[in-house]
Design a protein around this motif. Structure first.
Motif: not given
Length: 319
Positions: A119-122, A127-132, A105-110
């Motif tokens: 601040x608004x994201x949190x 924080x987004x968590x990856x799915x295996x 999810x790094x690109x989605x988060x960025x």
């Protein structure tokens, strides 16, 4: 039953995720023969409610076989990774265009961070968590998904986003629509009748594809539509078709006003003003008696995001 959990019929539940406000963002839980699936999850902050719904219904986390976001926008899928950490048997079923963003999810988060800030994201998402990757499956158009003895039909539904699919539950006769069949807020109901409007949020609004996706859904002769924003609308095929007609009319008006403003000097502000006028006039025709200031306040975020999405679409049109 907890106030955020509503039964919509045998084995079908709506969960208010509390994103932004009450009655705004829903996740759905399908249960049959002791097995379960979540359709959309809301954000990380919704996960305690989703797990609480299972506990209230006497279901262990191991009972969940599927977590199925309609698409990867964060109000629909932001909580997928965190939720699945508590569901040891569940697999993720995501659109093939969106699957990689939930595995990594790094690109989605960025992308979201650039729009909203840390601040608004949190505050809104966490924080987004990856799915295996080994627990993630790409969906296919026409796929049939089993939940106990219940079958869900999945179809590809671009128009709002190219990474969007919808699911039809034959037992209830309802579609889980994500954002493909528009938005409908309960504050605007008049004598039990909903008002629905299209969403063009960035960055993949495509009106002609959206029309085709909606028609595919209508071809199943649905008895109701289960919107993420928000809840069930329509309780017969006739009601659903009438809502479709109204939604198409607003979509066509949206396209026409957008094209007329394509070359406007301050196009974004002009689009916002035009959308505001369109929505408030439509609500007046619907019979909504809320003060116009209240109507506008409830729609302000959608007006901003829809104008952004229309701008992206206009810029992609050929000269």
């Amino acid at each position: 039953m907890p106030p955020y959990l509503l039964s919509l019929g045998p084995g079908l539940y709506r969960i208010d995720t509390a994103f932004q406000r009450d009655d705004f963002d829903a996740a759905y839980l399908v249960v049959d023969q002791g097995r379960a699936a979540f359709i959309d999850t809301g954000t990380n902050h919704a996960v305690p409610r989703l797990l609480g719904a299972l506990a209230h219904l006497g279901l262990a986390p191991e009972a969940v076989d599927w977590v199925i976001p309609t698409h990867v926008h964060l109000d629909h899928a932001g909580g997928v990774g965190l939720l699945m950490q508590s569901l040891p048997q569940a697999r993720l079923l995501a659109h093939p265009r969106g699957l990689r963003h939930l595995v990594d999810p790094r690109a989605l988060w960025a992308g979201a961070l650039a729009v909203y800030g840390e601040e608004e994201m949190q505050r809104s998402y966490g924080q987004l968590q990856a799915v295996p990757a080994e627990r993630a499956v790409a969906s296919e158009d026409g796929q049939r998904v089993r939940v106990g003895g219940r079958e869900l039909l999945l179809i590809d539904t671009p128009g709002h986003a190219r990474h969007h699919h919808c699911l039809f539950d034959a037992q209830s006769g309802c579609w889980f629509t994500g954002d493909t069949f528009g938005l409908s807020y309960r504050e605007f109901d008049v004598d039990g009748q909903p008002w629905v409007f299209p969403t063009s949020t960035p960055v993949q609004f495509e009106p002609e594809a959206l029309k085709q996706s909606m028609q595919r859904m209508l071809d199943a002769r649905p008895q109701g539509m289960l919107l993420t924003h928000f809840g069930r609308i329509g309780h017969s095929e006739g009601e659903v078709r009438a809502l479709h007609v109204a939604l198409l009319a607003l979509l066509d008006e949206t396209v026409a006003l957008s094209l007329a403003l394509r070359g406007a000097e301050d196009r974004h502000e002009a689009l916002k003003a035009a959308l505001s006028g369109l929505y408030l006039d439509s609500l007046a025709a619907h019979g909504c008696m809320l003060p116009r200031e209240r109507q506008h306040a409830l729609l302000a975020m959608d007006i901003e995001l829809n104008a952004q999405g229309i701008g992206v679409w206009l810029d992609k049109l050929p000269d």
